[in-house]
Design a protein around this motif. Structure first.
Motif, mmCIF file in Angstrom:
data_model
loop_
_atom_site.group_PDB
_atom_site.id
_atom_site.type_symbol
_atom_site.label_atom_id
_atom_site.label_comp_id
_atom_site.label_asym_id
_atom_site.label_seq_id
_atom_site.Cartn_x
_atom_site.Cartn_y
_atom_site.Cartn_z
ATOM 1 N N GLU A 117 8.738 0.648 8.299
ATOM 2 C CA GLU A 117 9.244 1.931 8.782
ATOM 3 C C GLU A 117 10.748 1.843 9.041
ATOM 4 O OE1 GLU A 117 10.403 5.172 11.230
ATOM 5 O OE2 GLU A 117 10.318 3.140 12.004
ATOM 6 N N ASP A 166 5.903 8.832 3.794
ATOM 7 C CA ASP A 166 4.965 8.209 4.742
ATOM 8 C C ASP A 166 3.533 8.652 4.465
ATOM 9 O OD1 ASP A 166 7.032 6.901 5.905
ATOM 10 O OD2 ASP A 166 7.134 8.121 7.710
ATOM 11 N N ARG A 199 5.253 4.655 1.391
ATOM 12 C CA ARG A 199 4.178 4.165 2.258
ATOM 13 C C ARG A 199 4.748 3.198 3.286
ATOM 14 N NH1 ARG A 199 0.921 0.692 -0.319
ATOM 15 N NH2 ARG A 199 -0.875 1.101 1.025
ATOM 16 N N ASN A 200 4.289 3.338 4.546
ATOM 17 C CA ASN A 200 4.675 2.398 5.596
ATOM 18 C C ASN A 200 3.697 1.228 5.617
ATOM 19 O OD1 ASN A 200 6.994 3.536 6.599
ATOM 20 N ND2 ASN A 200 5.950 4.823 8.085
ATOM 21 N N ASP A 454 8.867 9.648 12.407
ATOM 22 C CA ASP A 454 8.040 9.841 11.218
ATOM 23 C C ASP A 454 6.677 9.173 11.341
ATOM 24 O OD1 ASP A 454 10.037 11.291 10.060
ATOM 25 O OD2 ASP A 454 10.761 9.699 8.753
ATOM 26 N N THR A 455 6.643 7.960 11.882
ATOM 27 C CA THR A 455 5.384 7.218 11.953
ATOM 28 C C THR A 455 4.461 7.768 13.026
ATOM 29 O OG1 THR A 455 6.501 5.220 11.177
ATOM 30 C CG2 THR A 455 4.372 4.927 12.239
#
Length: 686
Positions: A117, A166, A199-200, A454-455
């Motif tokens: 991230e 994400d 993609r995290n 964002d996460t």
């Protein structure tokens, strides 16, 4: 409009009384407050304003919340305009792997960037798509919740490129990923489109190695050069270059550059704040128990006036003392030390804590913009039960405190969720979601604050979805409040969808969902153009559901929800919201007119709809563009209403306006009403 067979075309008031759904039937239990009676409208509006301001001004997060460095929260699905693309790529530096990713994107039509991230995957994704775009192409941001099966069934269009940031929709088993990605690749090729997915995750899956690239951040010194210039004196210092190299987050590099250009603090001090060196050094000094509790308290009760912070601090110490004495069997031993002279501790050059008088009364704050975040990280790394157990109990109590305290507790938990999301969900969100009104509001505020990152925004959305169904009425109501807050900024379409769904639930859930729906539009109106998208979606829901023929009770509930939006005021002030939108966002006349036509069409709601319409027209009086706005609204209403019903509505409007002396005595006001009545191709009215 509906056909004559549907319940809404019957111009009578003989609809059966609305009954709650069987599984939602309210029960009056001794000592239990009814959930639809214990929310204060003023408190909801005040909290909504705080949340809106939190997302509107990134700089305000540092001053008011001690959450510096966060970028403006982005909706997860939208079109990216040319200005935002240019702004995003202004200082872009290609990281290692960019050329390979570009080759993959051109060959396979889809590229997946996988990495940690905050390493710049958003900017890199935009840069990759910009390389494949023609001048007439658009970047379409798709929701990260779409799974592979949904993606492979999208009807992609020419002159569009697609971006999913994400991505969380990893539902199919890994064994079918390659096959599904090949279908997705073929669909994009057929449409002449491209897609980037980020993609995290730290690991790259070999099943999709033809599409996936492990991602790394750009070179930090090279990125800093683009902001400061290669001849900046600091870049010539070996110690400075060494520290900058250790900053892996491009966001941190950008913040460093901006602060250095601002010239407010020395570069060494800025770096120590950004990388957490100052906070880590303080904890490495093994501070006393009381000192740790003060710093921990400030992490969850930030920027409180000294008198309030001291009261909260005393309570935390009492809770910690009680837990420390557990199992002591009547032992009266003293705790390690007495409570220190707190004001002295932060007024005598404490390395982490100080006071701010920006808001008048001295408030206790951290000295560095990132100290709050780093303190929470250090608490997680260094301490266990003796600190965290009293801290959990104390933070849970903060939900019953003053609104400002509740919001700051929510902000602290949003930061904690970046490190320990399950701790936040299990210890705070789930208990609060089923609790009393203040606890549910604090839970909703926490989900809103989590949307700044964002996460954690994805975690917030998933948590709210868990509460929508099969979790109980209080949880569903908490979800409704959350959808009116930060979730409506990150997931605007989904927020309207789920609030519409909840508005059609049992009475108690419906009441809160309807209030939340009003709040959603009140706050969206304060953000440029965001109310328009929601209004269009709401009109679509209403036309689809009523047009298909609903149960009369559900139809009444749906119209009550819409009418609540139409008669609401702006978030701050008493100006009718619809009048403001008609004047300053003229495109809103179409969905507003559709919504009003449906409420006017129904006999049960017609009188209230007419009163709300007249109030809106009255608010247009003496405003530039009033006649144009009234005519635009009228065109949509008369086009949507069936002829027979339109005659009844016209009479009701005339009657309501005649009852207002201000209308009879004001020629401009009469002209506004006539502009609406005579709009479009309708005949002149007597």
């Amino acid at each position: 409009m509906t056909t004559p067979e549907t319940p809404l075309d019957n111009d009578s008031s003989s609809e059966p009384p609305m009954e709650p759904e069987r599984d939602e039937k309210p029960r009056d239990e001794p000592g239990v407050q009814r959930a639809d009676e214990d929310f204060d409208e003023g408190a909801l509006g005040q909290t909504a304003t705080v949340i809106n301001n939190f997302f509107a001004e990134v700089q305000a997060r540092g001053a008011t919340f001690g959450m510096a460095g966060a970028r403006t929260a982005r909706p997860t699905s939208r079109r990216l305009d040319e200005k935002e693309i240019e702004r995003t790529l202004r200082h872009f530096v290609r990281p290692a792997g960019f050329d390979r990713a570009l080759a993959t994107l051109r060959e396979q039509r889809v590229a997946v960037l996988t990495g940690g991230e905050g390493i710049g995957k958003w900017t890199s994704g935009i840069a990759l798509l910009a390389q494949t775009m023609s001048p007439e192409d658009e970047i379409i941001i798709l929701s990260p919740g779409r799974d592979l099966e949904e993606l492979s069934t999208i009807s992609f269009k020419k002159n569009r490129v697609y971006f999913i940031h994400d991505w969380t929709g990893e539902k199919p088993t890994k064994s079918v990923w390659r096959f599904t990605f090949e279908i997705l690749s073929a669909s994009l090729a057929e449409a002449g489109a491209h897609m980037v997915i980020t993609r995290n995750r730290m690991e790259v899956h070999h099943e999709i190695e033809a599409f996936e690239i492990g991602w790394q951040p750009p070179d930090p010194l090279e990125l800093l050069d683009t902001y400061l210039g290669t001849d900046h004196p600091a870049l010539l210092e070996p110690w400075f270059r060494e520290h900058v190299t250790g900053l892996r987050s491009p966001r941190r590099i950008v913040e460093l550059a901006e602060q250095m250009l601002g010239g407010v603090r020395p570069a060494q001090e800025i770096l120590a704040d950004l990388d957490g060196t100052t906070v880590a050094a303080w904890f490495d000094g093994k501070p006393k128990r009381s000192e740790v509790l003060v710093v921990a308290a400030l992490a969850f009760a930030y920027s409180m006036p000294e008198r309030i912070f001291e009261r909260l601090m005393v309570r935390l110490t009492d809770v910690a003392d009680a837990i420390e004495r557990q199992g002591a069997e009547r032992e009266t031993r003293p705790i390690d030390e007495d409570l220190p002279q707190t004001r002295r501790s932060w007024n005598t050059r404490h390395p982490l804590i100080g006071t701010s008088t920006d808001a008048g009364e001295p408030r206790v704050v951290f000295c560095g913009p990132h100290h709050r975040e780093h303190v929470i990280t250090q608490l997680c790394l260094n301490y266990g039960y003796q600190v965290w157990e009293p801290l959990r109990a104390w933070v849970r109590e903060l939900a019953q405190e003053l609104p400002d305290v509740q919001v700051q507790a929510a902000a602290g938990l949003a930061l904690l969720a970046r490190t320990r999301p399950e701790e936040v969900r299990e210890s705070f969100l789930r208990p609060w979601a089923g609790g009393v009104a203040q606890e549910r509001l604090t839970a909703a505020n926490t989900l809103s604050m989590m949307c700044a990152d964002d996460t954690t925004a994805v975690i917030a959305f998933d948590t709210a979805m868990e509460w929508v169904e099969n979790a109980g009425q209080p949880q569903a109501m908490t979800a409704a409040l959350a959808f009116a807050g930060g979730l409506s900024i990150r997931y605007p379409g989904e927020a309207v969808d789920w609030l519409w769904y909840l508005s059609l639930r049992g009475i108690r859930v419906s009441n809160i969902a309807q209030r939340a729906l009003r709040l959603l539009f009140q706050t969206a109106a304060e953000r440029d153009g965001e109310a328009l998208t929601g209004l269009r979606l709401l009109a679509k829901h209403l036309e689809r559901d009523l047009g298909a023929g609903m149960d009369p009770g559900l139809a009444r509930r749906a119209l009550e929800a819409v009418l609540g939006v139409l008669r609401s005021d702006r978030l701050e002030g008493e100006q009718p919201l619809m009048a403001w939108l008609l004047l300053f966002q003229p495109s809103s006349a179409e969905p507003i007119g559709v919504l009003w036509a449906w409420t006017l069409h129904n006999a049960h709601h017609r009188a209230e709809a007419v009163r709300a319409l007249c109030r809106t027209l009255h608010a247009l009086d003496d405003q530039n563009g009033a006649l144009f706005a009234a005519e635009a609204l009228g065109r949509v209403i008369w086009r949507t209403l069936p002829g027979a019903v339109a005659v009844l509505v016209e009479r009701a409007i005339h009657h309501a306006c005649d009852e207002r002396h201000s209308w009879r005595d004001s020629q401009p006001a009469k002209e506004i009403v006539l502009a609406l009545l005579n709009a479009g191709t309708r005949r002149s009215h007597p």
